[in-house]
Motif scaffolding. Structure first.
Motif, PDB file in Angstrom:
ATOM      1  N   ALA A 411     -49.745  16.335  78.753  1.00  0.00           N
ATOM      2  CA  ALA A 411     -49.864  15.125  79.093  1.00  0.00           C
ATOM      3  C   ALA A 411     -48.362  14.572  79.850  1.00  0.00           C
ATOM      4  O   ALA A 411     -48.156  14.286  80.949  1.00  0.00           O
ATOM      5  CB  ALA A 411     -50.280  13.793  78.309  1.00  0.00           C
ATOM      6  N   SER A 414     -47.970  17.069  82.876  1.00  0.00           N
ATOM      7  CA  SER A 414     -48.792  16.561  83.695  1.00  0.00           C
ATOM      8  C   SER A 414     -48.295  15.339  84.472  1.00  0.00           C
ATOM      9  O   SER A 414     -48.255  15.305  85.692  1.00  0.00           O
ATOM     10  CB  SER A 414     -50.156  16.370  83.392  1.00  0.00           C
ATOM     11  OG  SER A 414     -50.983  17.270  82.867  1.00  0.00           O
ATOM     12  N   VAL A 415     -47.503  14.406  83.894  1.00  0.00           N
ATOM     13  CA  VAL A 415     -47.055  13.398  84.347  1.00  0.00           C
ATOM     14  C   VAL A 415     -45.726  13.611  85.062  1.00  0.00           C
ATOM     15  O   VAL A 415     -45.602  13.053  86.330  1.00  0.00           O
ATOM     16  CB  VAL A 415     -46.562  12.328  83.193  1.00  0.00           C
ATOM     17  CG1 VAL A 415     -45.677  11.347  83.810  1.00  0.00           C
ATOM     18  CG2 VAL A 415     -47.709  11.583  82.534  1.00  0.00           C
ATOM     19  N   GLY A 418     -47.180  15.561  88.348  1.00  0.00           N
ATOM     20  CA  GLY A 418     -47.903  14.962  88.916  1.00  0.00           C
ATOM     21  C   GLY A 418     -46.994  13.865  89.445  1.00  0.00           C
ATOM     22  O   GLY A 418     -47.301  13.248  90.940  1.00  0.00           O
ATOM     23  N   GLY A 419     -45.939  13.433  88.923  1.00  0.00           N
ATOM     24  CA  GLY A 419     -45.208  12.151  89.704  1.00  0.00           C
ATOM     25  C   GLY A 419     -44.421  12.851  90.716  1.00  0.00           C
ATOM     26  O   GLY A 419     -44.336  12.053  91.832  1.00  0.00           O
ATOM     27  N   SER A 483     -52.719  11.737  86.809  1.00  0.00           N
ATOM     28  CA  SER A 483     -51.322  11.481  87.132  1.00  0.00           C
ATOM     29  C   SER A 483     -50.829  11.363  88.392  1.00  0.00           C
ATOM     30  O   SER A 483     -50.194  10.312  88.943  1.00  0.00           O
ATOM     31  CB  SER A 483     -50.290  12.290  86.237  1.00  0.00           C
ATOM     32  OG  SER A 483     -50.669  13.892  86.718  1.00  0.00           O
ATOM     33  N   THR A 487     -49.837   7.361  90.223  1.00  0.00           N
ATOM     34  CA  THR A 487     -48.553   7.282  90.428  1.00  0.00           C
ATOM     35  C   THR A 487     -48.490   7.162  91.819  1.00  0.00           C
ATOM     36  O   THR A 487     -47.889   6.427  92.452  1.00  0.00           O
ATOM     37  CB  THR A 487     -47.817   8.590  90.267  1.00  0.00           C
ATOM     38  OG1 THR A 487     -47.963   9.031  88.676  1.00  0.00           O
ATOM     39  CG2 THR A 487     -46.272   8.399  90.384  1.00  0.00           C
ATOM     40  N   LEU A 525     -46.844   5.686  85.134  1.00  0.00           N
ATOM     41  CA  LEU A 525     -46.595   6.773  84.343  1.00  0.00           C
ATOM     42  C   LEU A 525     -47.068   6.671  83.127  1.00  0.00           C
ATOM     43  O   LEU A 525     -47.664   7.729  82.658  1.00  0.00           O
ATOM     44  CB  LEU A 525     -44.936   7.104  84.398  1.00  0.00           C
ATOM     45  CG  LEU A 525     -44.100   7.151  85.514  1.00  0.00           C
ATOM     46  CD1 LEU A 525     -42.646   7.351  85.339  1.00  0.00           C
ATOM     47  CD2 LEU A 525     -44.538   8.526  86.398  1.00  0.00           C
ATOM     48  N   GLY A 528     -50.862   7.131  83.434  1.00  0.00           N
ATOM     49  CA  GLY A 528     -50.812   8.483  83.834  1.00  0.00           C
ATOM     50  C   GLY A 528     -50.937   9.362  82.557  1.00  0.00           C
ATOM     51  O   GLY A 528     -51.809  10.317  82.370  1.00  0.00           O
ATOM     52  N   PHE A 529     -50.074   9.381  81.628  1.00  0.00           N
ATOM     53  CA  PHE A 529     -49.790   9.867  80.424  1.00  0.00           C
ATOM     54  C   PHE A 529     -51.106   9.680  79.440  1.00  0.00           C
ATOM     55  O   PHE A 529     -51.699  10.676  78.838  1.00  0.00           O
ATOM     56  CB  PHE A 529     -48.559   9.569  79.550  1.00  0.00           C
ATOM     57  CG  PHE A 529     -48.518   9.866  78.254  1.00  0.00           C
ATOM     58  CD1 PHE A 529     -48.127  11.244  78.271  1.00  0.00           C
ATOM     59  CD2 PHE A 529     -48.876   9.246  77.306  1.00  0.00           C
ATOM     60  CE1 PHE A 529     -47.774  11.835  76.766  1.00  0.00           C
ATOM     61  CE2 PHE A 529     -48.812   9.700  76.065  1.00  0.00           C
ATOM     62  CZ  PHE A 529     -48.428  10.964  75.742  1.00  0.00           C
ATOM     63  N   SER A 532     -54.150  11.542  80.832  1.00  0.00           N
ATOM     64  CA  SER A 532     -53.935  12.872  80.767  1.00  0.00           C
ATOM     65  C   SER A 532     -54.106  13.289  79.328  1.00  0.00           C
ATOM     66  O   SER A 532     -54.608  14.351  78.851  1.00  0.00           O
ATOM     67  CB  SER A 532     -52.663  13.144  81.250  1.00  0.00           C
ATOM     68  OG  SER A 532     -52.622  13.071  82.756  1.00  0.00           O
TER      69      SER A 532
END
Length: 608
Positions: A411, A414-415, A418-419, A483, A487, A525, A528-529, A532
């Motif tokens: 996660a 990914s964050v 993805g961010g 994510s 975001t 964020l 998203g965490f 994920s």
């Protein structure tokens, strides 16, 4: 005397335009694209290549065997039937529940949203497991029917009925939430205007309100249908031996029949069907639901200008108009009838929906306190022996910490990736946004069984199976759609003037990132965490391929325990996870309340 004011007088040469500083924001897309290409596109391509392999090299024999196999087509037919029924039930029930949510007071709306969201964030494995206790011959439904005088209750589990019930319960929030998000933003003034002109509430809803929600209904139907095509856990637990869906058929072909090429061919055929449905649902059917005037029908041979219809026959245009008026009267009459029952329909939909969503969680909580070693509900005796058994078992505790570590690591990665990718999508060049956005969404569209098999085929020669890295990498891919989308939505709503003001005061890129972007994007964020993390922590399919003797995740251990022995131990794990989640949410609210209280106290001290 003329004055030469040409640019050459001041520059000493021909006029030149100032060069625009190159935009390097597209570089933030590089990590995202690299991960998606290497860890998602390449595994799918390797799966396609493997589907054409045989002992003699390239061949189409694998596809010929699957296309001519009645077993494959029976599994595909069952899958499509379950997907169609689940989609119809979820969309109809979700539409009624979402509409009721928009009409109740805000306080009650918050309570009802909790009823929807808590099961949504609960493990699919746990919810499917609970239906065994509810629908089993000695379960809750059977005993209730017996008390009502039904001597022989119907078989509701280990067949397609059980699969349908479990699938509807799991996917109902997925259908409800998109529809509710659109309904909550619709202005009801046009509906009231239609009613003021004499239309009944049901007729006004059908002709004014319903078209505004058609896009959301279409999106919900597409999400539910495509998600059902790749279902594995729920059919495996609630279905019978002869009720295998296509995802189960792929795994049986791979593991039981030891035919990886045949499994790859089945996965490739399913992938082709999913992509075709995705293209149809989102490109062709959605525009047809838009509201607008109908195009004039071209004149046919019998409708040429100046030509009268034969004597004794009605004008075709008049006939169509009369038929349209008749259909409208019939529709409005039916709508008026339904409108008189709208309150019972909305109330009944919420009673049914809440029972579907909440009952499994209540049953799991009660079942965890059972003293029996077998399936029985309600328990004859209560005890905490299974809680002690779970905390004393090193294998279960080890799997718990392993899943927490792997899901948290995946996660976080990914964050971060993805961010950065979301920043490139929102602030970067416009042209590649659509193809990149489609690529980002593909891990949600492609069934997990297909991706897991492709990833296994790719990394198995490199000894990554059974390692933590082999589990983390696919979970990073599964978490990227959440994510990036969350975001990116937050970045679109962020005021650019804040960044420009910081730069005008001398702040560099890192200072703007640290003091402006990260504080503003912190809620996105964190969300998203969470998504994920849940995508990785709740997975069984990837773990089935990538786990090993020393790396067994908690969901996989629970799934194996359910398949081999249905005992309250898994219910204990479910209660522990639910309790941990509830404690985390409560801690978050308490922390926010303490921070607000301290800030208010400090501000009062400064004022005094």
């Amino acid at each position: 005397m003329s004055v030469d004011s040409s640019p050459e007088q001041f520059t000493g040469g021909p006029a030149t335009r100032p060069r625009r500083r190159p935009d390097h924001r597209w570089l933030t897309l590089v990590p995202l694209l690299a991960v998606l290409v290497l860890l998602f596109v390449v595994p799918l391509c390797s799966l396609l290549v493997d589907s054409f392999r045989s002992g003699q090299g390239f061949t189409l024999e694998n596809y010929r065997e699957q296309v001519t196999s009645p077993v494959f087509w029976r599994a595909m037919r069952r899958t499509l039937i379950i997907a169609a029924l689940s989609t119809g039930i979820c969309v109809a029930l979700g539409y009624c529940m979402a509409y009721a949510l928009t009409r109740v007071p805000k306080r009650l709306r918050g309570v009802l949203m909790v009823v929807v969201l808590v099961p949504y964030f609960t493990s699919i494995l746990i919810r499917s497991y609970a239906w065994i206790a509810i629908l089993a011959p000695g379960g809750l439904v059977a005993r209730t029917l017996t008390l009502l005088g039904v001597d022989t209750p119907p078989d509701l589990v280990f067949n397609q009925t059980g699969v349908l019930i479990g699938t509807v319960q799991i996917l109902l929030p997925l259908a409800l939430l998109p529809i509710y998000s659109v309904m909550s933003g619709i202005d009801r003034a046009p509906v009231r205007a239609a009613q003021s002109l004499g239309a009944s509430p049901a007729v006004a809803h059908w002709h004014v309100y319903r078209p505004a929600t058609s896009s959301a209904v279409m999106a919900s139907a597409a999400l539910v249908f495509i998600s059902t095509l790749g279902f594995y856990v729920t059919p495996a637990l609630l279905g019978g031996p002869g009720d295998a869906l296509i995802a189960q058929s792929i795994l049986v072909q791979f593991s039981n029949l030891v035919d990886p090429a045949g499994a790859a061919a089945q996965a490739a055929l399913l992938l082709l069907i999913v992509l075709a449905l995705f293209a149809i649902l989102f490109r062709y059917l959605a525009p047809s639901l838009s509201v607008g005037g109908t195009e004039p029908t071209p004149a046919t041979a019998t409708e040429r200008p100046g030509r009268r219809p034969p004597r004794g026959t009605a004008d075709p245009a008049e006939r169509r108009e009369n038929l349209h008026a008749l259909r409208t009267r019939i529709l409005d009459t039916g709508l008026d009838t339904v409108g008189r029952l709208r309150l019972p329909i909305l109330l009944g939909s919420w009673i049914l929906g809440a029972a579907l969503l909440v009952t499994p969680l209540v049953v799991v909580a009660i079942w965890s306190l059972s003293d029996a070693t077998y399936l029985t509900f309600p328990p004859e005796e209560y005890s905490t022996r299974w809680f002690a058994d779970y905390f004393a078992d090193e294998a279960w505790i080890g799997s718990t910490f392993l899943s927490l570590g792997i899901a948290s690591t995946a996660a976080v990665v990914s964050v971060v990736i993805g961010g950065l990718g979301a920043f490139g999508l929102v602030r970067g060049p416009r042209r590649p946004r659509l193809p990149i956005a489609i690529l980002v969404a593909m891990p949600l569209i492609v069934p997990p069984m297909i991706y897991s098999l492709g990833f296994f085929v790719l990394v198995a020669p490199h000894n990554l199976v059974g390692t933590n890295l082999g589990l983390i990498l696919p979970y990073v891919v599964l978490g990227l759609p959440f994510s990036v989308s969350i975001t990116a939505a937050a970045l679109r709503n962020l005021d650019l003037r804040l960044e420009n003001a910081a730069r005008s005061l001398g702040a560099g890129s890192l200072s703007v990132l640290r003091h402006v972007l990260l504080p503003a994007l912190r809620p996105a964020l964190i969300s998203g965490f969470v998504f994920s993390f849940l995508a990785a922590f709740d997975d069984v399919v990837v773990a089935t391929f990538m786990s090993g003797p020393t790396a067994v995740t908690l969901p996989l251990r629970m799934f194996q325990d359910i398949k081999l022995e249905v005992s309250p131990r898994t219910a204990v794990v479910a209660v522990v996870l639910l309790g941990a989640g509830a404690a985390a949410v409560l801690l978050r609210f308490v922390t926010a309340w303490l921070v607000r209280t301290v800030r208010v106290a400090l501000s009062r001290l400064e004022d005094s």
